[in-house]
Write an enzyme that holds these catalytic residues in place. Sequence first.
Site, PDB file in Angstrom:
ATOM      1  N   LYS A  75     -73.590  32.260  36.811  1.00 38.56           N
ATOM      2  CA  LYS A  75     -72.758  31.851  37.950  1.00 38.56           C
ATOM      3  C   LYS A  75     -72.054  30.515  37.670  1.00 38.56           C
ATOM      4  O   LYS A  75     -70.849  30.377  37.934  1.00 38.56           O
ATOM      5  CB  LYS A  75     -73.622  31.766  39.223  1.00 38.56           C
ATOM      6  CG  LYS A  75     -74.188  33.110  39.670  1.00 38.56           C
ATOM      7  CD  LYS A  75     -74.917  33.020  40.983  1.00 38.56           C
ATOM      8  CE  LYS A  75     -76.204  32.237  40.900  1.00 38.56           C
ATOM      9  NZ  LYS A  75     -77.220  32.895  40.018  1.00 38.56           N
ATOM     10  N   THR A  76     -72.785  29.539  37.156  1.00 38.55           N
ATOM     11  CA  THR A  76     -72.164  28.249  36.847  1.00 38.55           C
ATOM     12  C   THR A  76     -71.114  28.401  35.749  1.00 38.55           C
ATOM     13  O   THR A  76     -70.033  27.810  35.821  1.00 38.55           O
ATOM     14  CB  THR A  76     -73.237  27.231  36.411  1.00 38.55           C
ATOM     15  OG1 THR A  76     -74.190  27.066  37.472  1.00 38.55           O
ATOM     16  CG2 THR A  76     -72.612  25.885  36.090  1.00 38.55           C
ATOM     17  N   ASP A  90     -73.217  24.817  44.034  1.00 40.07           N
ATOM     18  CA  ASP A  90     -74.353  25.648  43.644  1.00 40.07           C
ATOM     19  C   ASP A  90     -75.373  25.694  44.782  1.00 40.07           C
ATOM     20  O   ASP A  90     -75.488  24.751  45.571  1.00 40.07           O
ATOM     21  CB  ASP A  90     -74.986  25.064  42.381  1.00 40.07           C
ATOM     22  CG  ASP A  90     -75.887  26.060  41.679  1.00 40.07           C
ATOM     23  OD1 ASP A  90     -75.859  27.260  42.025  1.00 40.07           O
ATOM     24  OD2 ASP A  90     -76.625  25.641  40.763  1.00 40.07           O
ATOM     25  N   THR A 129     -78.418  32.296  45.092  1.00 42.47           N
ATOM     26  CA  THR A 129     -79.415  33.266  44.663  1.00 42.47           C
ATOM     27  C   THR A 129     -79.953  34.057  45.847  1.00 42.47           C
ATOM     28  O   THR A 129     -80.705  35.008  45.656  1.00 42.47           O
ATOM     29  CB  THR A 129     -80.588  32.550  43.968  1.00 42.47           C
ATOM     30  OG1 THR A 129     -81.126  31.548  44.854  1.00 42.47           O
ATOM     31  CG2 THR A 129     -80.133  31.881  42.688  1.00 42.47           C
ATOM     32  N   ARG A 170     -79.809  33.216  30.234  1.00 43.27           N
ATOM     33  CA  ARG A 170     -80.353  31.863  30.130  1.00 43.27           C
ATOM     34  C   ARG A 170     -81.710  31.879  29.435  1.00 43.27           C
ATOM     35  O   ARG A 170     -82.005  31.038  28.580  1.00 43.27           O
ATOM     36  CB  ARG A 170     -80.485  31.234  31.519  1.00 43.27           C
ATOM     37  CG  ARG A 170     -81.065  29.809  31.486  1.00 43.27           C
ATOM     38  CD  ARG A 170     -81.322  29.285  32.878  1.00 43.27           C
ATOM     39  NE  ARG A 170     -80.087  29.141  33.624  1.00 43.27           N
ATOM     40  CZ  ARG A 170     -80.038  28.936  34.947  1.00 43.27           C
ATOM     41  NH1 ARG A 170     -81.174  28.895  35.646  1.00 43.27           N
ATOM     42  NH2 ARG A 170     -78.878  28.785  35.558  1.00 43.27           N
TER      43      ARG A 170
END
Length: 340
Positions: free
Chosen positions: A67-68, A112, A161, A220
Site C-alpha cells: 500500500k505504501t 497510513d 488494514t 514484505r
Amino acid sequence: MDDLTDPTPSRDESELAIEGALRPGSLADFVGQMKVRGQLQLLLDAARLQQRPADHILLAGPPGLGKTTLAMIVAHESDRPLRMSSGPAIQHAGDLAALLSSLTPGEVLFIDEIHRMARSAEEMLYLAMEDFRIDIMVGKGAGATSIPLDLAPFTLVGATTRAGLLPNPLRDRFGFTAHLEYYEPEELERVLERSARMLEVPLPAGSRAEIARRSRGTPRIANRLLRRVRDYVVVHGGSATEESVDAALDLYDVDVIGLDRLDRAVLDALVRRFHGGPVGLNTLAVTVGEEADTIESVIEPYLVRIGFMGRTPRGRVATPDAYAHLGVRHADQSLRFDDL
C-alpha cells in the site's frame, strides 16, 4: 513477536533504507495485483490527460502487500510531490488543518492507517476531500465563529488494514477503492528475483521457491526473509542454496509454511492446553503472554486463512490440520468443524 512477521516492527535507518531501495518505482515494475495496477493506471492516465489531480484513492488490505509503495508510485507517476502522515498522528482537527493548509497544488497526501484518525479530524476531512475547503472555528461558546479556508486541490491516498472501521461518509468520498490480495507463490518468486538482484545475492530457483513458500503470501515478509538468508550466507560463507535457506530460516524459527514461534505457541496452547477449543481470545492471549490485539490482527488472520484455526460464537478452535501440523493426535471434539 519476531520482527519477521510483525507488520509494525522497530527498524533502524539502515533497514529502512534497504527496504526503500527494494520498492518498485513504477506500476510497470510493481509485481502482482494485476487488476489493481490496471485500475490505477487508468485513473492516473485520465487525470494526466485532463490536467487535474487524480481522484482520491483508498488502498485496503492486510499489512505488507504494497500500500505504501503504491502511494509513492501514484505521486511519482503523477509527477507530484508526496506528503506522508498516519492516522495515529492526527488526533485533533487542528493537526489535520495544519497539514491540509500546507499542501501545494496537486500534491499527493498519503495517510497510513487512516481508520485510526480522530473522529473530529475525520469530519473535517469530509469537506476537504469534496470541496477542497475546511472550516476553522475561532473562539468558544456563543461567540465562536467559523472561518472558511480554501485549500489547494490535492489527491488523498488513504491506506487501511481494516476498511470496515472507516465511517461510510469518509469511505464514500474516495473516488477509487483498491482491495489488495495476498500474493501467489509464483508472484513472490518474481519479487524475490528482483530483490535478490538488487541486493546482489545469487538466488537459485529452488531457494526462491523455498523462501516464497514461507512468506505467508506477503512481499514484505519475503524481502525480510531474503535479507536474513543473505546475512546467514555472509557469516557462514557459501551461497544461498536450499540448505542455506533451511538453516537460516530454522535459526529464526520460521517453519516450512511460514509459522513463527508465536504462531506455533498460539496453536500449541489451543491444541494442548485447551484440547482444541473453543477458547476465548483474551484467555488465549494471556496463556501465550501476548496482547489480544496482536493475536487478533497479526496471528489469527493467517491461521484462519490456511485452515488451522476457526472462529465460532463460543471462541477460537483448532482444526484437524492444526493437529497434523503439530504432530498431535486429533481427539474427538464436541465442536463440529463443519459449523466453523
